[in-house]
Write a protein that holds these residues in place. Structure first.
Motif, mmCIF file in Angstrom:
data_model
loop_
_atom_site.group_PDB
_atom_site.id
_atom_site.type_symbol
_atom_site.label_atom_id
_atom_site.label_comp_id
_atom_site.label_asym_id
_atom_site.label_seq_id
_atom_site.Cartn_x
_atom_site.Cartn_y
_atom_site.Cartn_z
ATOM 1 N N ALA A 25 8.939 8.436 7.028
ATOM 2 C CA ALA A 25 9.101 7.274 6.239
ATOM 3 C C ALA A 25 7.587 7.676 5.114
ATOM 4 O O ALA A 25 8.047 6.492 3.660
ATOM 5 N N VAL A 26 6.775 8.475 5.416
ATOM 6 C CA VAL A 26 5.757 8.777 4.571
ATOM 7 C C VAL A 26 6.181 9.366 3.494
ATOM 8 O O VAL A 26 5.868 9.262 2.367
ATOM 9 N N ARG A 27 7.510 10.030 3.034
ATOM 10 C CA ARG A 27 7.595 10.183 1.965
ATOM 11 C C ARG A 27 8.376 9.541 1.076
ATOM 12 O O ARG A 27 7.720 9.204 -0.062
ATOM 13 N N PRO A 28 8.983 8.490 1.357
ATOM 14 C CA PRO A 28 9.035 7.324 0.211
ATOM 15 C C PRO A 28 8.340 6.339 0.185
ATOM 16 O O PRO A 28 8.265 6.071 -1.064
ATOM 17 N N LEU A 29 7.663 6.250 1.275
ATOM 18 C CA LEU A 29 6.027 4.931 0.358
ATOM 19 C C LEU A 29 5.567 6.043 0.071
ATOM 20 O O LEU A 29 4.516 5.844 -1.345
ATOM 21 N N TRP A 30 4.578 7.837 0.008
ATOM 22 C CA TRP A 30 4.191 8.051 -0.470
ATOM 23 C C TRP A 30 4.882 8.076 -2.223
ATOM 24 O O TRP A 30 3.797 8.074 -3.573
ATOM 25 N N ALA A 31 5.661 8.561 -2.263
ATOM 26 C CA ALA A 31 7.007 9.204 -4.101
ATOM 27 C C ALA A 31 6.292 7.798 -4.877
ATOM 28 O O ALA A 31 6.020 7.579 -5.918
ATOM 29 N N ALA A 32 6.893 5.825 -3.674
ATOM 30 C CA ALA A 32 6.874 5.424 -4.608
ATOM 31 C C ALA A 32 5.083 4.788 -4.507
ATOM 32 O O ALA A 32 5.017 4.180 -6.070
ATOM 33 N N THR A 33 4.491 5.449 -4.062
ATOM 34 C CA THR A 33 2.394 5.286 -4.312
ATOM 35 C C THR A 33 2.735 5.174 -5.217
ATOM 36 O O THR A 33 1.712 5.372 -6.565
ATOM 37 N N GLU A 34 2.888 7.634 -6.200
ATOM 38 C CA GLU A 34 2.389 7.648 -6.567
ATOM 39 C C GLU A 34 3.270 7.252 -7.823
ATOM 40 O O GLU A 34 2.646 7.117 -8.641
ATOM 41 N N LEU A 35 4.061 6.678 -8.051
ATOM 42 C CA LEU A 35 4.639 6.263 -8.621
ATOM 43 C C LEU A 35 4.297 4.618 -9.749
ATOM 44 O O LEU A 35 4.286 4.245 -10.592
ATOM 45 N N GLY A 36 3.274 3.827 -8.357
ATOM 46 C CA GLY A 36 3.119 3.153 -8.428
ATOM 47 C C GLY A 36 3.666 1.711 -9.109
ATOM 48 O O GLY A 36 3.522 0.738 -9.669
ATOM 49 N N ILE A 37 5.114 1.387 -8.010
ATOM 50 C CA ILE A 37 6.003 0.457 -7.704
ATOM 51 C C ILE A 37 5.457 -0.399 -7.121
ATOM 52 O O ILE A 37 5.093 0.332 -6.124
ATOM 53 N N PHE A 97 7.389 -2.478 -4.021
ATOM 54 C CA PHE A 97 7.773 -2.263 -3.011
ATOM 55 C C PHE A 97 7.695 -3.069 -1.667
ATOM 56 O O PHE A 97 6.461 -3.519 -2.121
ATOM 57 N N HIS A 98 8.443 -3.179 -1.422
ATOM 58 C CA HIS A 98 8.603 -3.924 -0.123
ATOM 59 C C HIS A 98 8.248 -3.689 1.364
ATOM 60 O O HIS A 98 9.860 -2.529 1.301
ATOM 61 N N HIS A 99 7.526 -3.315 2.394
ATOM 62 C CA HIS A 99 7.290 -2.518 3.146
ATOM 63 C C HIS A 99 7.471 -3.261 4.301
ATOM 64 O O HIS A 99 6.871 -3.719 4.915
ATOM 65 N N VAL A 100 8.535 -1.934 5.630
ATOM 66 C CA VAL A 100 8.617 -3.225 6.207
ATOM 67 C C VAL A 100 8.643 -2.071 7.326
ATOM 68 O O VAL A 100 9.351 -0.869 7.398
ATOM 69 N N PRO A 101 7.658 -1.855 8.708
ATOM 70 C CA PRO A 101 7.289 -1.211 9.060
ATOM 71 C C PRO A 101 7.316 -0.983 10.432
ATOM 72 O O PRO A 101 6.201 -1.625 11.708
ATOM 73 N N LEU A 102 8.666 -0.906 10.572
ATOM 74 C CA LEU A 102 9.605 -0.511 11.459
ATOM 75 C C LEU A 102 8.938 0.739 12.085
ATOM 76 O O LEU A 102 9.466 1.923 11.747
ATOM 77 N N PRO A 103 8.790 0.162 13.611
ATOM 78 C CA PRO A 103 8.450 2.002 13.726
ATOM 79 C C PRO A 103 9.974 2.339 14.317
ATOM 80 O O PRO A 103 11.054 1.896 14.441
ATOM 81 N N TYR A 104 9.572 3.775 15.153
ATOM 82 C CA TYR A 104 10.939 4.564 15.333
ATOM 83 C C TYR A 104 10.687 4.922 16.458
ATOM 84 O O TYR A 104 11.982 5.376 17.000
#
Length: 215
Positions: free
Chosen positions: A13-25, A27-34
């Motif tokens: 999940a670091v991949r979409p989280l990183w992309a969204a953070t780079e864009l500064g948008i 988002f709602h994060h649900v830190p669901l463990p795997y």
């Protein structure tokens, strides 16, 4: 309307989280463990019947868009929540888009399994459970794709471009660096591929990556 990203940062999940953070948008994060069955509940399986994180749910006026698979999640966010302005991580040209697609898929098919084996058996697992022979074999196999990316970075450098798809950091770098960062446990690979090592360090040294890892 809004973007929701499911999955802890210490996962793919670091991949979409990183992309969204780079864009500064926003988002709602649900830190669901795997682990622990959190992704096997009826509620989550209704979102992703595969039972894996990450998942991106994009609430849009025309209806929710659900995206599985970490690379697809990151690429989707860059394409539909960024501007193709030549300044953000969003590909701005067909060539940049092609680079993002091919390198992201390459990272999964050519490097991810061995990179994870290397990470687990060199760093993450308790020492008593590590199997050095598995890490060594993965390191030998990774030498082949590492030559491929090192040569690509050499060509990019000759063009005055120090990232995978362009002169600037893009979603291609997000996706591939998120995998190859696991290989920094190998001094051999890093020493033999200095451009790749430097590129990994520059990518994961970005403020957005540090912010995501702190989530």
């Amino acid at each position: 309307m809004g973007l929701t990203i499911y999955g802890v940062a210490a996962s793919r999940a670091v991949r979409p989280l990183w992309a969204a953070t780079e864009l500064g948008i926003d988002f709602h994060h649900v830190p669901l463990p795997y682990q622990g069955g959190a992704t096997r509940t009826p509620g989550f399986l209704a979102i992703n019947p595969n039972g894996h994180v990450p998942v991106v749910v994009d609430a849009r006026s025309e209806g929710d868009v659900v995206v599985w698979e970490s690379m697809a999640c990151a690429l989707y966010i860059a394409r539909h929540h960024g501007g193709a302005d030549g300044a953000s991580i969003t590909p701005a040209t067909p060539r940049e888009d092609a680079e993002a697609l091919r390198w992201s898929i390459w990272a999964v098919t050519e490097t991810e399994a061995d990179a994870l084996t290397l990470l687990m058996h060199r760093m993450v697992m308790p020492e008593a459970r590590r199997k050095p022979e598995l890490a060594d074999a993965a390191e030998r196999r990774l030498a082949v794709p590492f030559r491929v990316i090192e040569q690509h970075l050499q060509r990019q450098q000759a063009l005055g471009q120090t990232f995978l798809a362009a002169a600037r950091f893009t979603v291609a770098d997000v996706c591939v660096a998120s995998v190859l960062n696991w290989t920094r446990a190998s001094r051999t690979l890093m020493h033999a591929h200095p451009l790749t090592h430097d590129w990994i360090r520059r990518c994961v040294g970005r403020p957005a990556h540090h912010a995501v890892k702190a989530i």
